[in-house]
Design an enzyme around this catalytic site. Structure first.
Site, PDB file in Angstrom:
ATOM      1  N   GLU A  38      10.487 -20.652 -13.570  1.00 42.39           N
ATOM      2  CA  GLU A  38       9.859 -21.528 -12.565  1.00 42.39           C
ATOM      3  C   GLU A  38       9.024 -22.622 -13.235  1.00 42.39           C
ATOM      4  O   GLU A  38       8.993 -23.762 -12.759  1.00 42.39           O
ATOM      5  CB  GLU A  38       8.989 -20.711 -11.600  1.00 42.39           C
ATOM      6  CG  GLU A  38       9.732 -19.650 -10.797  1.00 42.39           C
ATOM      7  CD  GLU A  38      10.952 -20.164 -10.065  1.00 42.39           C
ATOM      8  OE1 GLU A  38      10.997 -21.345  -9.695  1.00 42.39           O
ATOM      9  OE2 GLU A  38      11.893 -19.377  -9.884  1.00 42.39           O
ATOM     10  N   LEU A  88      18.336 -21.064  -7.360  1.00 38.41           N
ATOM     11  CA  LEU A  88      18.714 -21.504  -6.013  1.00 38.41           C
ATOM     12  C   LEU A  88      19.180 -22.962  -6.034  1.00 38.41           C
ATOM     13  O   LEU A  88      19.879 -23.388  -5.120  1.00 38.41           O
ATOM     14  CB  LEU A  88      17.538 -21.314  -5.052  1.00 38.41           C
ATOM     15  CG  LEU A  88      17.070 -19.855  -4.923  1.00 38.41           C
ATOM     16  CD1 LEU A  88      15.801 -19.771  -4.082  1.00 38.41           C
ATOM     17  CD2 LEU A  88      18.169 -18.978  -4.326  1.00 38.41           C
ATOM     18  N   GLY A 108      11.885 -16.462  -6.652  1.00 44.21           N
ATOM     19  CA  GLY A 108      10.916 -17.474  -7.059  1.00 44.21           C
ATOM     20  C   GLY A 108      11.330 -18.831  -6.514  1.00 44.21           C
ATOM     21  O   GLY A 108      12.483 -19.023  -6.110  1.00 44.21           O
TER      22      GLY A 108
HETATM   23  O1  K1U Z   1      15.765 -21.071  -8.058  1.00 43.14           O
HETATM   24  C1  K1U Z   1      14.878 -20.366  -8.492  1.00 43.14           C
HETATM   25  O2  K1U Z   1      14.075 -20.803  -9.294  1.00 43.14           O
HETATM   26  C2  K1U Z   1      14.795 -18.950  -8.016  1.00 43.14           C
HETATM   27  C3  K1U Z   1      15.552 -17.960  -8.882  1.00 43.14           C
HETATM   28  C4  K1U Z   1      14.541 -17.269  -9.779  1.00 43.14           C
HETATM   29  C5  K1U Z   1      15.082 -16.528 -10.956  1.00 43.14           C
HETATM   30  C6  K1U Z   1      16.079 -15.585 -10.843  1.00 43.14           C
HETATM   31  C7  K1U Z   1      16.522 -14.890 -11.958  1.00 43.14           C
HETATM   32  C8  K1U Z   1      15.955 -15.126 -13.168  1.00 43.14           C
HETATM   33  C9  K1U Z   1      14.976 -16.068 -13.283  1.00 43.14           C
HETATM   34  C10 K1U Z   1      14.518 -16.757 -12.173  1.00 43.14           C
HETATM   35  C11 K1U Z   1      16.240 -16.980  -7.957  1.00 43.14           C
HETATM   36  O3  K1U Z   1      15.609 -16.344  -7.176  1.00 43.14           O
HETATM   37  S1  K1U Z   1      17.969 -16.835  -8.058  1.00 43.14           S
HETATM   38  C12 K1U Z   1      18.323 -15.542  -6.875  1.00 43.14           C
HETATM   39  C13 K1U Z   1      17.946 -14.178  -7.329  1.00 43.14           C
HETATM   40  O4  K1U Z   1      17.648 -13.965  -8.475  1.00 43.14           O
HETATM   41  C14 K1U Z   1      17.919 -13.053  -6.364  1.00 43.14           C
HETATM   42  C15 K1U Z   1      18.295 -13.211  -5.054  1.00 43.14           C
HETATM   43  C16 K1U Z   1      18.265 -12.141  -4.175  1.00 43.14           C
HETATM   44  C17 K1U Z   1      17.849 -10.906  -4.610  1.00 43.14           C
HETATM   45  C18 K1U Z   1      17.471 -10.730  -5.918  1.00 43.14           C
HETATM   46  C19 K1U Z   1      17.512 -11.802  -6.797  1.00 43.14           C
HETATM   47 ZN    ZN Z   2      15.458 -22.126 -10.524  1.00 43.06          ZN
END
Ligand code: K1U
Ligand code: ZN
Length: 172
Positions: free
Chosen positions: A138, A96, A47
């Site tokens: 998000e 991220l 996301g």
């Molecule tokens: O920064 C963000 O908002 C993105 C975040 C979203 C998220 C992850 C987990 C729980 C809630 C919201 C991410 O994408 S962190 C990276 C991640 O989860 C991931 C990366 C590669 C493969 C699978 C997952």
């Molecule tokens: Zn985030």
């Protein structure tokens, strides 16, 4: 399309409240969503909120497809939560904008949302599982809230100290 730099906490821009998209969803908004999706895939993540690339607009992209599955991009313009379950569930979240830090956050297990999609059509959907977790994470970004803001002060400060140290070392 372009891969854009992702803001990292404690960047003050991540604390601001994003503004609604006024009027129709335009090609300019779609170009931003294209950049966001490419940036998210490159990171990689599941996301991304527009403010994470420095654009304070209420726009989110997401793709929850697993590795090897066809891509399933989703676009959310001006998302709103219409209903949230009383039941809450924990999920180990990452962000991220908070690299290399993961911790459990409790959120409503199910939410009903309304948003406009890439074409500008209004959609209402019931979300559960990772979809519910990710959309709430998000949507917090749109309010200037990071997942570490849901943790104890001690844990949040530990995460931020680590990030500040990494930023200092990267600047050397
Ligand atoms: O920064 C963000 O908002 C993105 C975040 C979203 C998220 C992850 C987990 C729980 C809630 C919201 C991410 O994408 S962190 C990276 C991640 O989860 C991931 C990366 C590669 C493969 C699978 C997952
Ligand atoms: Zn985030």
């Amino acid at each position: 399309m372009a891969i854009r730099p992702i803001l990292v906490a404690p960047d003050p821009r991540l604390k601001q409240k994003s503004k609604p998209v006024e009027g129709p969803v335009t090609d300019e908004h779609r170009a931003l969503m294209d950049d966001m999706l490419e940036t998210m895939y490159d990171a990689p993540g599941i996301g991304l909120a527009a403010i994470q690339i420095g654009e304070p607009l209420r726009i989110i992209v997401m793709d929850l497809a697993r590795e090897g599955e066809p891509k399933q991009p989703r676009y959310f313009v001006n998302p709103e939560i219409l209903w949230a379950s009383e039941e809450v569930v924990p999920y180990e979240e990452g962000c991220l904008s908070v690299p290399d830090y993961y911790d459990d956050v409790e959120r409503p297990a199910r939410v009903k949302i309304r948003y406009r999609n890439y074409q500008g059509e209004q959609i209402e959907e019931d979300c559960e599982g990772l979809y519910a977790v990710c959309i709430q994470h998000e949507m917090d970004h749109l309010e200037g809230v990071l997942f570490i803001d849901h943790l104890s002060r001690l844990k949040r400060e530990k995460a931020l100290t680590k990030l500040k140290k990494a930023k200092r070392e990267a600047a050397l």
